[in-house]
Design a protein around this motif. Structure first.
Motif, mmCIF file in Angstrom:
data_model
loop_
_atom_site.group_PDB
_atom_site.id
_atom_site.type_symbol
_atom_site.label_atom_id
_atom_site.label_comp_id
_atom_site.label_asym_id
_atom_site.label_seq_id
_atom_site.Cartn_x
_atom_site.Cartn_y
_atom_site.Cartn_z
ATOM 1 N N LYS A 335 0.840 -1.197 0.000
ATOM 2 C CA LYS A 335 0.000 0.000 0.000
ATOM 3 C C LYS A 335 0.872 1.242 0.000
ATOM 4 O O LYS A 335 1.940 1.260 0.604
ATOM 5 N N ASP A 336 0.409 2.271 -0.674
ATOM 6 C CA ASP A 336 1.181 3.501 -0.790
ATOM 7 C C ASP A 336 1.471 4.085 0.601
ATOM 8 O O ASP A 336 0.557 4.271 1.406
ATOM 9 N N SER A 337 2.754 4.378 0.876
ATOM 10 C CA SER A 337 3.145 4.869 2.195
ATOM 11 C C SER A 337 2.544 6.222 2.498
ATOM 12 O O SER A 337 2.200 6.529 3.650
ATOM 13 N N VAL A 338 2.424 7.101 1.486
ATOM 14 C CA VAL A 338 1.839 8.425 1.702
ATOM 15 C C VAL A 338 0.400 8.296 2.153
ATOM 16 O O VAL A 338 -0.063 9.021 3.051
ATOM 17 N N ARG A 339 -0.341 7.345 1.543
ATOM 18 C CA ARG A 339 -1.730 7.148 1.963
ATOM 19 C C ARG A 339 -1.794 6.614 3.396
ATOM 20 O O ARG A 339 -2.725 6.952 4.150
ATOM 21 N N ILE A 340 -0.824 5.782 3.743
ATOM 22 C CA ILE A 340 -0.787 5.295 5.133
ATOM 23 C C ILE A 340 -0.622 6.457 6.100
ATOM 24 O O ILE A 340 -1.316 6.563 7.118
ATOM 25 N N ILE A 341 0.318 7.365 5.775
ATOM 26 C CA ILE A 341 0.541 8.532 6.641
ATOM 27 C C ILE A 341 -0.693 9.415 6.675
ATOM 28 O O ILE A 341 -1.096 9.926 7.724
ATOM 29 N N ASP A 342 -1.356 9.593 5.507
ATOM 30 C CA ASP A 342 -2.562 10.416 5.437
ATOM 31 C C ASP A 342 -3.672 9.817 6.297
ATOM 32 O O ASP A 342 -4.390 10.532 7.006
ATOM 33 N N SER A 343 -3.793 8.481 6.228
ATOM 34 C CA SER A 343 -4.819 7.817 7.032
ATOM 35 C C SER A 343 -4.536 7.998 8.521
ATOM 36 O O SER A 343 -5.448 8.235 9.329
ATOM 37 N N TYR A 344 -3.261 7.930 8.894
ATOM 38 C CA TYR A 344 -2.886 8.101 10.301
ATOM 39 C C TYR A 344 -3.202 9.512 10.784
ATOM 40 O O TYR A 344 -3.724 9.708 11.884
ATOM 41 N N VAL A 345 -2.883 10.507 9.955
ATOM 42 C CA VAL A 345 -3.166 11.896 10.328
ATOM 43 C C VAL A 345 -4.666 12.110 10.484
ATOM 44 O O VAL A 345 -5.131 12.810 11.393
ATOM 45 N N SER A 346 -5.468 11.496 9.594
ATOM 46 C CA SER A 346 -6.929 11.630 9.690
ATOM 47 C C SER A 346 -7.442 11.023 10.993
ATOM 48 O O SER A 346 -8.312 11.602 11.670
ATOM 49 N N ASP A 347 -6.895 9.843 11.353
ATOM 50 C CA ASP A 347 -7.300 9.225 12.625
ATOM 51 C C ASP A 347 -6.920 10.110 13.806
ATOM 52 O O ASP A 347 -7.671 10.211 14.785
ATOM 53 N N MET A 348 -5.759 10.739 13.706
ATOM 54 C CA MET A 348 -5.320 11.600 14.797
ATOM 55 C C MET A 348 -6.235 12.805 14.948
ATOM 56 O O MET A 348 -6.565 13.227 16.064
ATOM 57 N N LEU A 349 -6.672 13.388 13.809
ATOM 58 C CA LEU A 349 -7.593 14.522 13.872
ATOM 59 C C LEU A 349 -8.933 14.109 14.461
ATOM 60 O O LEU A 349 -9.550 14.857 15.229
ATOM 61 N N GLU A 350 -9.382 12.920 14.106
ATOM 62 C CA GLU A 350 -10.646 12.426 14.655
ATOM 63 C C GLU A 350 -10.545 12.235 16.171
ATOM 64 O O GLU A 350 -11.466 12.574 16.926
ATOM 65 N N THR A 351 -9.410 11.671 16.597
ATOM 66 C CA THR A 351 -9.192 11.505 18.039
ATOM 67 C C THR A 351 -9.164 12.848 18.755
ATOM 68 O O THR A 351 -9.707 13.007 19.854
ATOM 69 N N ASN A 352 -8.555 13.834 18.109
ATOM 70 C CA ASN A 352 -8.492 15.170 18.689
ATOM 71 C C ASN A 352 -9.882 15.769 18.853
ATOM 72 O O ASN A 352 -10.196 16.403 19.879
#
Length: 776
Positions: A335-352
């Motif tokens: 899987k594309d690493s950039v998309r992995i990082i993007d998905s992680y950032v989105s999860d972090m914003l949701e947690t915030n």
């Protein structure tokens, strides 16, 4: 240089990564190792210097203490009247008794000191010298003539002479001229064997450290080597500079072919120089061990960090992929690493966002905490404004009304409803209160304690009409409470204040208004107007306040009979001021609440737990003044008395035992019945009663008789004077002690001692009898 840079640029990314990783990992460790090695050597030297200074300060303190004791003994001997009379009379057959008295006096002074010393008395006017070591001699014997030469007739102070200052003078000398009729009528000389200090020095655990003490003339006063004592420091000695230049406090010196680390300082009291020396070879060995340990640790750390850097190199050849593997639970996917990082950032914003929502849920509780601190005046105005700013709180208003709405029958409310139901009903009551006020004003509410709601109303102005409107709203709240709930409330509203820091004081005033509920009745609105205009409050309030204090004091002391008598007197006085039985019942209910609080403070129980039944319910069932009085007399006070009597009996015995122990351990100190009562947490009358019941004698008589028994013991078995005994037993004068002693024993203390020794004491020793015959 540029060639090296081109070579570095030509290296592969993996090689660059390995090189940089190893450099960044190992270079700081090596640098830290070098710094640690250097600092360890420095710390060893500093530790030695500090140890030297501590040792020297201890020795200086002890020597100064020894010299101080010796100086005191010198002054005492020089001021002794017997010794001074001896200086005037001289030593001769005609002055036999003064001479023997002088000898006994010297024995006495030598026997009470902790430092053994000899005494020589020089008689310049009689050309005599008496020594406790050599006896009577001429003043020109030994080194006495040298002492006479150094004595300044104009100086009557104490002079210290180091050992070996004069020929055959091995002792430390302490001189004190005595002037009675002439310039110098006598000289007191104390001889102290310097080996006593030497033995003290040897007992100190200082390892291989060598300590020297040098006097102001450069002569060694104290040394672990006895042959050095009395020798002068040579100008060629490496230690000479430490004596002549006290500012040179530390350094390296060579002595007897060995190098030493030296620390010194000069005493401000007697100009003696104290020198401590530790062999440098020990310091070097210790420093070498620390260096070896440091570099061993550095080697281990380098090895560990080298391994870590190498493992990091293997795992970091593809930084983006490594990061993506850490951010996703599925490792090794395509899987594309950039998309992995993007998905992680989105999860972090949701947690915030979720955490922000939780913070908003907690915000009312945090705001309520600030309001509680405002009501209790726990925050300064600057702190309050800062907290309000952080929690987005704004008080829009120029004036603040503070009030309280409290449930009238709180005990019944607590028993009638479960915790969950009580919380729900109070929340509804709080919401209803805000709804009534916010039709015209801004209102803030909070629950400071069970059954109570505090509120702050913000208004744009204050006048009589506004105060009456706020009071009318309080009455409206009471009406709605009766309609919606099965209980009544009382509202207390304090006068308005202008500033935030005054709200705490306003809340306290509202609590004071609420205290008038037992006089005005329940389900009322109490404002400033009601308190000021009520003619019946002040007399009744004074009566209840006076009797409440007396009754509660009697009950706390366990005297239930007196408490019941005082209650009957209060009960008889109330109808004249409060003809309405409903008001009297309110006062009696408040009386029960005060007793309830007293029981809680002393026993940790409620009044209902102590009695086994609900006193409030039974009091409410009384419908006349007579039935209420009969209930207190036949039901309430007898039950209370049973419990108090049971608890007081155990408590009185324990306190009496503790008092007896205190007397036996502190009979030689000042104390009083009031002081011990405060120590044990009871009144003085209680303590006196407890002690009399346990010992069959009152406190004062027991203390006097116990102290006299100690006086008898000391008179028989010790040589303490009557004044010393009276002082030790805390009598103001010896005459007062003698008077009390004679009252109890029938004879004065001096006669008591003589009678015992004549009839029951030990016989006089044979040597003392022979000495008495010689003196006769």
């Amino acid at each position: 240089m540029f060639g090296k840079l081109r070579f570095f640029r030509s290296m592969s990314y993996q090689t660059k990564l390995l090189t940089v990783t190893l450099f960044l990992s190992l270079f700081p460790v090596l640098l830290l190792g070098y710094a640690s090695s250097y600092l360890s050597v420095r710390s060893v030297q500093e530790e030695v210097d500090n140890n030297h200074r501590i040792i020297l300060e201890q020795i200086e303190y002890q020597l100064n203490a020894f010299l101080s004791d010796l100086k005191v003994s010198t002054l005492q001997i020089s001021e002794d009247l017997i010794v001074r009379d001896s200086f005037l009379a001289g030593i001769s057959h005609s002055a036999f008794r003064p001479t023997m008295s002088m000898i006994d006096t010297l024995k006495k002074y030598r026997s009470v000191t902790r430092i053994p010393f000899g005494v020589t008395l020089l008689y310049p006017n009689h050309r005599q010298a008496y020594s406790t070591q050599t006896g009577l001699s001429g003043i020109d014997a030994r080194y006495y003539s040298s002492i006479m030469k150094v004595i300044d007739p104009g100086y009557m102070g104490i002079t210290i002479i180091s050992p070996y200052t004069y020929e055959n003078q091995k002792d430390l000398l302490i001189l004190k001229p005595v002037s009675i009729e002439n310039a110098i009528d006598g000289i007191v000389v104390l001889h102290v064997d310097i080996t006593k200090f030497y033995e003290y020095l040897r007992r100190i655990d200082i390892g291989s450290t060598v300590v020297l003490v040098v006097d102001g003339q450069g002569r060694i006063v104290l040394s672990p080597h006895a042959e050095e004592i009395g020798a002068r420091l040579s100008s060629t000695s490496s230690l000479y500079a430490y004596w002549t230049s006290p500012e040179a406090t530390s350094g390296i010196s060579e002595l007897r072919g060995e190098k030493y680390s030296v620390t010194s300082f000069k005493s401000d009291q007697n100009a003696w120089t104290y020198v401590a020396m530790t062999p440098s070879r020990e310091l070097n060995a210790k420093a070498w061990k620390m260096e070896r340990l440091t570099w061993t640790m550095v080697a281990v750390i380098v090895a560990v960090w080298g391994c870590i850097a190498f493992v990091g190199y293997l795992r970091m050849y593809s930084p983006i992929r490594r990061i993506s593997m850490k951010l996703t639970p599925v490792a090794g996917t395509k899987k594309d690493s950039v998309r992995i990082i993007d998905s992680y950032v989105s999860d972090m914003l949701e947690t915030n966002q979720r955490l922000s929502g939780q913070l908003l849920e907690q915000l009312p509780l945090m705001q309520e905490s600030v309001i509680l601190q405002l009501l209790h005046d726990n925050l300064s105005e600057s702190e309050l404004l800062e907290r309000m700013k952080q929690l987005d709180m704004a008080f829009q208003g120029e004036w603040f009304f503070t009030g309280i709405v409290e449930i009238d029958s709180l005990h019944e409310f607590m028993q009638m409803y479960k915790q969950k139901d009580r919380t729900s009903m109070l929340n509804e009551l709080q919401a209803m209160l805000r709804g009534v006020f916010e039709a015209n004003y801004t209102c803030i509410t909070v629950n400071p304690q069970p059954g109570r709601i505090a509120f702050i109303v913000l208004t744009g102005r204050t006048d009589t009409a506004t105060e009456e409107a706020i009071g009318a709203i309080g009455s409206e709240i009471r009406r709605k409470t009766r309609e919606q709930f099965k209980f009544t409330v009382t509202a207390a509203i304090a006068p308005p204040v202008r500033y935030l820091h005054e709200i705490g004081r306003s809340y306290q005033l509202a609590q004071e208004y609420l205290g008038f509920r037992h006089l005005l009745g329940s389900d009322v609105t109490i404002t400033r107007k009601d308190v000021v205009q009520s003619d019946r409050i002040q007399p009744a309030d004074r009566i209840t306040a006076k009797w409440y204090k007396r009754i509660l004091t009697s009950m706390s002391e366990g005297d239930i009979a007196l408490a019941e008598k005082q209650f009957n007197q209060m009960f008889a006085a109330l109808p004249g001021h409060l003809p309405d039985f409903r008001m009297i019942k309110g006062i009696l209910t408040y009386f029960l609440e005060e007793i309830d609080q007293l029981v809680c403070d002393v026993q940790g129980l409620t009044l209902q737990d102590l009695l086994g039944w609900n006193p409030y319910t039974e009091l409410y069932q009384q419908n006349s003044l007579g039935s209420a009085h009969k209930w207190f007399a036949n039901r309430f006070f007898p039950t209370i008395k049973q419990h108090i009597d049971r608890m007081t009996k155990d408590k009185s015995r324990r306190i009496a035992d503790e008092t007896l122990k205190y007397i036996h351990e502190h009979y030689d100190q000042d104390f009083s019945l009031q002081q011990l009562a405060g120590e044990f947490g009871v009144s003085s009358s209680q303590l006196s009663r407890f002690f009399k019941q346990a010992m069959n004698v009152n406190f004062v008589d027991y203390v006097v008789h116990f102290r006299i028994s100690k006086a008898k013991e000391w008179l028989v078995y010790t040589e303490m004077s009557i004044k010393e005994i009276s002082d030790k037993l805390r009598y103001t004068t010896s005459q007062n002690f003698t008077r009390v002693f004679k009252q109890i024993t029938g004879v004065p203390p001096g006669k008591y001692r003589n009678d015992y020794r004549l009839h029951g004491g030990q016989p006089v020793k044979k040597e003392e009898e022979e000495e008495d015959k010689d003196l006769q």
